[in-house]
Design a protein around this motif. Sequence first.
Motif, mmCIF file in Angstrom:
data_model
loop_
_atom_site.group_PDB
_atom_site.id
_atom_site.type_symbol
_atom_site.label_atom_id
_atom_site.label_comp_id
_atom_site.label_asym_id
_atom_site.label_seq_id
_atom_site.Cartn_x
_atom_site.Cartn_y
_atom_site.Cartn_z
ATOM 1 N N ILE A 138 1.281 4.468 9.840
ATOM 2 C CA ILE A 138 1.988 3.446 9.502
ATOM 3 C C ILE A 138 1.608 2.084 9.893
ATOM 4 N N VAL A 139 1.541 1.195 9.278
ATOM 5 C CA VAL A 139 1.036 -0.166 9.347
ATOM 6 C C VAL A 139 2.217 -1.129 9.256
ATOM 7 N N ILE A 140 2.333 -1.752 10.435
ATOM 8 C CA ILE A 140 3.596 -2.714 10.661
ATOM 9 C C ILE A 140 3.076 -4.139 10.726
ATOM 10 N N GLY A 141 3.622 -4.758 9.310
ATOM 11 C CA GLY A 141 3.116 -6.067 9.262
ATOM 12 C C GLY A 141 2.215 -6.404 8.086
ATOM 13 N N SER A 142 2.663 -7.412 7.166
ATOM 14 C CA SER A 142 1.898 -7.416 5.943
ATOM 15 C C SER A 142 0.992 -8.792 5.557
ATOM 16 N N GLY A 143 0.579 -9.191 6.816
ATOM 17 C CA GLY A 143 -0.435 -10.428 6.899
ATOM 18 C C GLY A 143 -1.784 -9.836 6.290
ATOM 19 N N GLY B 268 -2.667 -6.527 8.425
ATOM 20 C CA GLY B 268 -2.050 -5.325 7.905
ATOM 21 C C GLY B 268 -2.234 -4.798 6.470
ATOM 22 N N LEU B 269 -2.533 -5.875 5.449
ATOM 23 C CA LEU B 269 -3.128 -5.393 4.184
ATOM 24 C C LEU B 269 -4.493 -4.589 4.087
ATOM 25 N N LYS C 31 -2.801 8.914 4.317
ATOM 26 C CA LYS C 31 -1.482 8.558 3.561
ATOM 27 C C LYS C 31 -0.946 7.736 4.281
ATOM 28 N N VAL C 32 -0.951 6.357 3.886
ATOM 29 C CA VAL C 32 -0.439 5.158 4.656
ATOM 30 C C VAL C 32 0.950 4.445 4.006
ATOM 31 N N ALA C 33 1.338 3.835 4.722
ATOM 32 C CA ALA C 33 2.489 2.977 4.413
ATOM 33 C C ALA C 33 2.729 1.631 5.131
ATOM 34 N N ILE C 34 2.794 0.389 4.423
ATOM 35 C CA ILE C 34 3.109 -0.693 5.268
ATOM 36 C C ILE C 34 4.623 -1.091 5.512
#
Length: 459
Positions: A21-26, A29-30, A42-45
């Motif tokens: 799990i990636v927390i943050g979409s800057g 994170g991306l 298997k990943v989600a933002i």
Amino acid sequence: MSNFVFKTNSINNLESYYDAIVIGSGGAGLSAAIQAHELGLKVAILEKNNKLGGNTARASSGMNAAETNIQYQQGIIDSMTKFYQETLQGGGQLNDPDMLHFFVEHAPLAIAWLKDHNILLNELTITGGMTIKRTHRPASKEPIGNFLITNLLKEITKQHISVFNNAKVVELIHKDQDFAIKLENGQLISAKVVILATGGFGASKEIIKKYRPDLLSYKTTNQDGTTGDGLKLATKIGAQLIQMNFIQVHPTAQTDNKHTYLIGEAVRGEGAILINQAAARFVNELDTRKIVANAITNLHEDGAWLILDQEIRNHVKALEFYDAVGLVKTGQTISELANAISISPQALIKTIQRWNQAIAQNNDVDYHRTTGLERPIATAPYFAIHVHPAIHYTMGGIHIDQHARVLDISGNIIKGFYAAGEVTGGLHGNNRIGGNSITETIVFGREAAIQAAKYILSK
């Protein structure tokens, strides 16, 4: 970039388990999510805001790296050693040396990785505290932030990586070497690893008051969501914070309106000068941000003015945006510009003539500026932007090592927990060099994903 629209996922479609799990979409994170996905995870933002991109989307100047093919193609011979030393000097020699070495050595690899994903940064400029053009940006000269986020999101779309906005994480539960991630709506998600990329705390009056009450009155260039949420999540599971009092004040922000706008360092890097109310220069405009910001504050006037001409404007596309939102004053002559900003025309003419003489002789005898000397201020029309210092970047944060692994209060690695970008501390010392934050997001975003994959494969 204009017609691209990214489609996020509803949190109702979140699955109960992910590898990462990636927390943050800057930027951090991306890039972490893309690298993790490419390594088979298997990943989600998860992004708490409605809008993606974080503070990265607001970045304007570029991405620093030394010994790149782009530099060599333009006849610029740089060295990682020089990049390291200038960053160390700019940070008051308080930078974590292991992190800084890793950062400098992996910066050209980050430029190459972006190129592999069709994100080309093949134009160069310079920022304060640097002596060589190593700030990479798009050939269009558009602000790096929106360019980078848009293209990373295109890659996210291409690779079918799930991104959930309006998905605020309120708690991390670390148990039996795995994580449970709790959302504001009560949802629980399980993951083997967590990568925090939530940004800094430049918009949190609460945290700034705790560590730097002297800065409470300053406005901020940060987006409203930059409130230090990641720090709170991390400390609750034992993470250590470091250098929290190191908060950067950017010298050139436009703060006269409801919204605060960062006037990027590339404006000065391409040749603009700063003047006071007497129309005189008062500082080396491309010294470190800390020194230039202090020089403006110590004027004890209503900020300062950035002065430039059409030729400089042609090299900084962000000026089109600044003008469109009403931040730019214009004059067809220097005298007309001086009248527009209520300063002495004769004094401004004299200052610009002296500056142009310094350009011609390649010798700034007044303030010893050695960079941003490529073009005089001589092509009409002429422009001015009113600027004040503003809170811009928080150098302190979660203590990580050079491999983006989060450390606890005893200095031990918290297994499966990684962090990258402005949420971390240690890299920049007490002053960040312009252009280093974008590099940091890619270098340590990728490294967090690489280490996460390595950790999962070792279990």
